[in-house]
Design a protein around this motif. Structure first.
Motif, short mmCIF file in Angstrom:
data_model
loop_
_atom_site.label_atom_id
_atom_site.label_comp_id
_atom_site.label_asym_id
_atom_site.label_seq_id
_atom_site.Cartn_x
_atom_site.Cartn_y
_atom_site.Cartn_z
N ILE A 115 12.09 90.19 21.58
CA ILE A 115 12.21 90.47 23.01
C ILE A 115 13.66 90.47 23.45
CG2 ILE A 115 11.71 89.53 25.31
CD1 ILE A 115 9.08 88.43 24.11
N ASN A 116 14.46 89.57 22.89
CA ASN A 116 15.86 89.40 23.30
C ASN A 116 16.82 89.98 22.26
OD1 ASN A 116 15.60 87.52 25.79
ND2 ASN A 116 14.29 86.57 24.25
N LYS A 117 16.56 91.18 21.82
CA LYS A 117 17.33 91.80 20.73
C LYS A 117 18.83 91.82 21.01
CE LYS A 117 17.55 95.97 17.87
NZ LYS A 117 16.96 97.32 17.62
N ASN A 118 19.22 92.23 22.19
CA ASN A 118 20.65 92.31 22.52
C ASN A 118 21.30 90.92 22.54
OD1 ASN A 118 20.53 95.09 22.76
ND2 ASN A 118 20.15 95.04 24.96
N LYS A 119 20.57 89.96 23.09
CA LYS A 119 21.09 88.59 23.12
C LYS A 119 21.22 88.02 21.71
CE LYS A 119 21.61 86.79 26.46
NZ LYS A 119 22.80 86.73 27.33
N VAL A 120 20.28 88.39 20.84
CA VAL A 120 20.32 87.95 19.45
C VAL A 120 21.55 88.50 18.75
CG1 VAL A 120 19.19 88.15 17.21
CG2 VAL A 120 17.84 87.57 19.22
N GLN A 121 21.87 89.75 19.00
CA GLN A 121 23.05 90.35 18.37
C GLN A 121 24.33 89.64 18.80
OE1 GLN A 121 22.71 94.49 19.53
NE2 GLN A 121 21.47 95.00 17.73
N GLU A 122 24.43 89.32 20.08
CA GLU A 122 25.60 88.58 20.57
C GLU A 122 25.67 87.19 19.94
OE1 GLU A 122 27.53 86.93 24.79
OE2 GLU A 122 25.61 88.01 24.79
N THR A 123 24.51 86.53 19.85
CA THR A 123 24.45 85.20 19.25
C THR A 123 24.84 85.25 17.77
OG1 THR A 123 22.66 84.63 20.77
CG2 THR A 123 22.99 83.18 18.88
N ASN A 124 24.30 86.24 17.06
CA ASN A 124 24.62 86.38 15.64
C ASN A 124 26.11 86.56 15.41
OD1 ASN A 124 22.08 86.08 14.58
ND2 ASN A 124 21.63 88.25 14.47
N SER A 125 26.73 87.36 16.24
CA SER A 125 28.17 87.62 16.09
C SER A 125 28.98 86.34 16.24
CB SER A 125 28.60 88.66 17.12
OG SER A 125 29.99 88.90 17.02
N LEU A 126 28.70 85.58 17.29
CA LEU A 126 29.43 84.32 17.51
C LEU A 126 29.09 83.29 16.44
CD1 LEU A 126 29.38 83.77 21.39
CD2 LEU A 126 31.36 84.16 19.93
N LEU A 127 27.82 83.26 16.05
CA LEU A 127 27.39 82.29 15.05
C LEU A 127 28.04 82.56 13.70
CD1 LEU A 127 25.54 79.86 14.58
CD2 LEU A 127 23.71 81.45 14.02
N ASN A 128 28.07 83.82 13.29
CA ASN A 128 28.71 84.17 12.02
C ASN A 128 30.20 83.84 12.03
OD1 ASN A 128 26.33 85.12 10.91
ND2 ASN A 128 26.68 87.23 11.57
#
Length: 291
Positions: A115-128
Motif C-alpha cells: 500500500i505504501n510503495k513510495n514510502k517504502v522506497q524512501e525508507t529503503n534508501s535511507l535504511l541502506n
C-alpha cells in the motif's frame, strides 16, 4: 557457574540500566510448562524440536563484577562484540508512517508495504545508507520476518514446514548457533561476519545469548575430555548444554526501533517475545558490521 570473559557488549546513547539480565543456565523444553501464545481467536502452546533447550526462567540484574566482564568501551571484532543501538529519528518516523505496529499478522505487514510503495522506497534508501555506514563490505538483506507474541524461542527451521502451515506446525529450535555458510566449521565460525536486526514491532523483544565464542566453547569441552573428533559445528551447542547446563544465559531487552549487531554464527543465541502481546516484526541484514 560464573560468567567468563568472552563476547563483549557495547551500547551508546541508550539507557541500559534495565536492559540486560542474567540467569543460571538452560533447561530442556520438556521440563518446562509451555507458555500460552495469544493468537487472534485462541491461545495455544509452543511446540519444540526434540533437542530444544531454553533459558531457565529465573532472571536477575547483573552484579557490578558481571557488568565489568560483559561490557566494553569499544567495538572489538565483528566475531566477538555485540552492539545495541537505535535507529536515527528520521528512520523511526518513516517506519511509524508505514503503520506496521498495528498489524496483527505477517500478511498485514506485507500488505502495508504494498500500500505504501513510495514510502517504502524512501525508507529503503535511507535504511541502506544507514546500514552501509557500519560495514566496509557489501551488506546482504536477509529478511523481514514476524514472530508470535509470548514465545521463549522464535527460531524455526522453515525448511521443514508444510505449505500453508499453521502455528501448530511450528517447532522451535531453542538456543542455537547459526550456520550462514554450508562449509562452516568450528574453526571458521568467526569468519562469516555478523547480523544486524531491527525491532519494528510495537513492543520490546529479547535477544538471548551465551557470551562465549564457539572456539571458547570448543576449548571448554576439550577440557572435559570430549574428543575433538566428537565435536563439530552441528553438535557443539548440544554438547555445551550437556556439559555446562549451569552456564548463565544473558537476556537483552530490545525496544522498538532499537537494533542489535551480533555474531550469530559464532555464539549460542536466540530471540524471545516473552511478556509481549503484539506481533513481533524484525528486519535483518548480514554483513561485517562494526561501529
Amino acid at each position: 557457574m560464573k560468567l567468563k570473559s568472552g563476547i563483549k557488549l557495547l551500547h551508546h546513547s541508550i539507557d541500559f540500566s534495565d536492559a540486560i539480565e542474567i540467569n543460571l543456565g538452560i533447561i530442556h523444553h520438556k521440563d518446562l510448562i509451555s507458555l500460552k501464545v495469544p493468537l487472534i481467536d485462541e491461545e495455544i502452546e509452543c511446540h519444540y524440536e526434540d533437542d530444544a533447550y531454553l533459558p531457565k526462567r529465573e532472571w536477575r540484574c547483573l552484579s557490578n563484577e558481571e557488568n565489568k566482564i560483559i561490557s566494553t568501551e569499544a567495538f572489538n571484532k565483528d566475531y566477538n562484540t555485540i552492539y545495541l543501538g537505535i535507529l536515527p529519528l528520521r528512520l523511526q518516523n518513516l517506519f511509524k508512517e508505514l503503520n506496521l505496529i498495528n498489524c496483527k499478522t505477517e500478511k498485514e505487514v506485507f500488505e502495508q508495504f504494498i500500500i505504501n510503495k513510495n514510502k517504502v522506497q524512501e525508507t529503503n534508501s535511507l535504511l541502506n545508507e544507514f546500514v552501509g555506514t557500519m560495514s566496509n563490505t557489501p551488506v546482504e538483506f536477509l529478511s523481514i520476518a514476524t514472530n508470535f507474541a509470548n514465545c521463549e524461542s522464535v527460531s524455526v527451521d522453515k525448511r521443514k514446514l508444510p505449505e500453508n502451515h499453521t502455528f501448530s506446525d511450528l517447532k522451535f529450535i531453542g538456543l542455537h548457533k547459526d550456520s550462514s555458510n554450508i562449509e562452516m566449521t568450528i574453526y571458521t565460525s568467526n569468519k562469516f561476519g555478523n547480523r544486524l536486526t531491527i525491532n519494528l514491532g510495537a513492543d520490546h523483544r529479547y535477544f538471548l545469548f551465551v557470551n562465549l565464542t564457539i572456539l571458547q566453547i570448543y576449548n571448554m569441552l576439550r577440557q572435559k575430555n570430549v574428543g575433538k573428533e566428537n565435536i563439530n559445528n552441528k553438535n557443539i551447542c548440544k554438547l555445551f548444554f550437556e556439559y555446562f547446563p549451569d552456564y548463565p544465559i544473558l537476556k537483552i531487552k530490545q525496544k522498538p526501533y532499537e537494533f542489535y549487531i551480533a555474531p550469530t554464527d559464532n555464539c549460542i543465541h536466540d530471540g524471545a517475545t516473552i511478556q509481549k502481546q503484539s506481533l513481533d516484526i524484525v528486519l535483518t541484514y548480514l554483513g561485517h558490521f562494526k561501529i
